[in-house]
Motif scaffolding. Structure first.
Motif, PDB file in Angstrom:
ATOM      1  N   VAL A   1     -19.458   2.135   1.767  1.00 28.67           N
ATOM      2  CA  VAL A   1     -18.441   2.563   1.135  1.00 28.67           C
ATOM      3  C   VAL A   1     -17.594   1.100   0.921  1.00 28.67           C
ATOM      4  O   VAL A   1     -17.254   0.287   2.022  1.00 28.67           O
TER       5      VAL A   1
ATOM      6  N   ASP B   1     -13.238  11.928   4.986  1.00 23.67           N
ATOM      7  CA  ASP B   1     -13.825  10.915   4.063  1.00 23.67           C
ATOM      8  C   ASP B   1     -13.980   9.575   4.841  1.00 23.67           C
ATOM      9  O   ASP B   1     -13.170   9.213   5.721  1.00 23.67           O
TER      10      ASP B   1
ATOM     11  N   GLU C   1     -14.302   5.550   5.587  1.00 25.21           N
ATOM     12  CA  GLU C   1     -13.490   4.434   5.190  1.00 25.21           C
ATOM     13  C   GLU C   1     -14.258   3.368   4.663  1.00 25.21           C
ATOM     14  O   GLU C   1     -15.364   3.431   4.863  1.00 25.21           O
ATOM     15  N   VAL C   2     -13.459   2.309   4.140  1.00 25.57           N
ATOM     16  CA  VAL C   2     -14.126   0.903   3.701  1.00 25.57           C
ATOM     17  C   VAL C   2     -15.051   0.513   4.952  1.00 25.57           C
ATOM     18  O   VAL C   2     -14.613   0.512   5.946  1.00 25.57           O
TER      19      VAL C   2
ATOM     20  N   ASP D   1     -14.712  -0.091  -1.101  1.00 29.47           N
ATOM     21  CA  ASP D   1     -13.253  -0.052  -1.300  1.00 29.47           C
ATOM     22  C   ASP D   1     -12.577   1.311  -1.026  1.00 29.47           C
ATOM     23  O   ASP D   1     -13.195   2.445  -1.108  1.00 29.47           O
ATOM     24  N   GLU D   2     -11.120   1.444  -1.265  1.00 29.32           N
ATOM     25  CA  GLU D   2     -10.683   2.596  -1.141  1.00 29.32           C
ATOM     26  C   GLU D   2     -10.665   3.633  -2.470  1.00 29.32           C
ATOM     27  O   GLU D   2     -10.365   4.603  -2.257  1.00 29.32           O
ATOM     28  N   ASP D   3     -11.221   3.034  -3.290  1.00 24.99           N
ATOM     29  CA  ASP D   3     -11.705   3.915  -4.655  1.00 24.99           C
ATOM     30  C   ASP D   3     -12.934   4.394  -4.326  1.00 24.99           C
ATOM     31  O   ASP D   3     -13.447   5.031  -5.406  1.00 24.99           O
ATOM     32  N   PHE D   4     -13.647   4.312  -3.188  1.00 27.63           N
ATOM     33  CA  PHE D   4     -14.866   5.008  -3.014  1.00 27.63           C
ATOM     34  C   PHE D   4     -15.901   4.229  -4.106  1.00 27.63           C
ATOM     35  O   PHE D   4     -16.773   5.117  -4.401  1.00 27.63           O
TER      36      PHE D   4
ATOM     37  N   ILE E   1     -10.951   8.903  -6.768  1.00 29.32           N
ATOM     38  CA  ILE E   1      -9.943   8.325  -5.729  1.00 29.32           C
ATOM     39  C   ILE E   1      -9.784   9.626  -4.661  1.00 29.32           C
ATOM     40  O   ILE E   1      -9.173   9.383  -3.550  1.00 29.32           O
TER      41      ILE E   1
ATOM     42  N   SER F   1     -19.290   4.076  -8.618  1.00 30.16           N
ATOM     43  CA  SER F   1     -17.738   4.424  -8.558  1.00 30.16           C
ATOM     44  C   SER F   1     -17.586   5.765  -8.449  1.00 30.16           C
ATOM     45  O   SER F   1     -17.997   6.468  -9.017  1.00 30.16           O
TER      46      SER F   1
END
Length: 174
Positions: free
Chosen positions: A90, A66, A68-69, A92-95, A28, A25
């Motif tokens: 990657v 950055d 993207e998903v 999800d949006e939370d990287f 954000i 993880s």
């Protein structure tokens, strides 16, 4: 005398020492490349501990924007001067990022010992195998060769193929 036989799959769990499907993880605020590289290095080092090896470093490309998903980066870990490719995705949006290796690492002395037993059983005579020393890094789907000798002086070349992370096969070449 060694005779060619059908390709035979050998379960060689100790030979193919790699990490796959690991997850990390990140903040954000964007993908933390330093944390990604450190996380990959830690996981690979844990995997390579069984062959008493550790990576010298990991390098991940940093795109201008950055990711993207679903975007994937191919990072490179260095192990005894050889490149081990690691694909990071990657999630999800939370990287949150998962990764898997695209190459199989073989410790050649251990590989020779384990495969010699399997080949000996298959051909019905004791076989000595020489695959070299140190490690070799093999892309999935590719392979390397070893030299086999039986008690009667017969010789053959053995093609070893990394079919997948946990699946290695061998074939006696004519």
């Amino acid at each position: 005398m060694l005779r060619p036989s059908a390709t035979r799959a050998a379960v060689v769990m100790l030979l193919a020492v790699v990490a796959s499907a690991c997850s990390f993880s990140f903040s954000i605020g964007g993908l933390d490349y330093e944390a990604l590289e450190e996380g990959i290095a830690e996981e690979l080092n844990a995997s390579y501990a069984s062959i008493d090896r550790s990576v010298e470093g990991v390098d991940c490309p940093e795109p201008d924007e950055d990711p993207e998903v679903g975007d994937q980066l191919v990072c490179t870990a260095t192990l005894e001067g050889q490149a081990v490719r690691v694909q990071a995705t990657v999630e999800d949006e939370d990287f949150n990022v998962t990764f898997n290796t695209l190459d199989v690492v073989y410790e050649l002395t251990d590989t020779a010992e384990l495969l010699a037993a399997d080949i000996s059983e298959a051909v019905g005579v004791p076989v000595n195998l020489n695959c070299g020393e140190g490690i070799t890094v093999v892309p999935i789907g590719e392979g390397f060769q070893c030299s086999a000798t039986d008690a009667g002086g017969g010789t053959a070349t053995i093609q070893v193929t990394a079919n997948d992370i946990e699946d290695t096969s061998w074939e006696i070449l004519e």
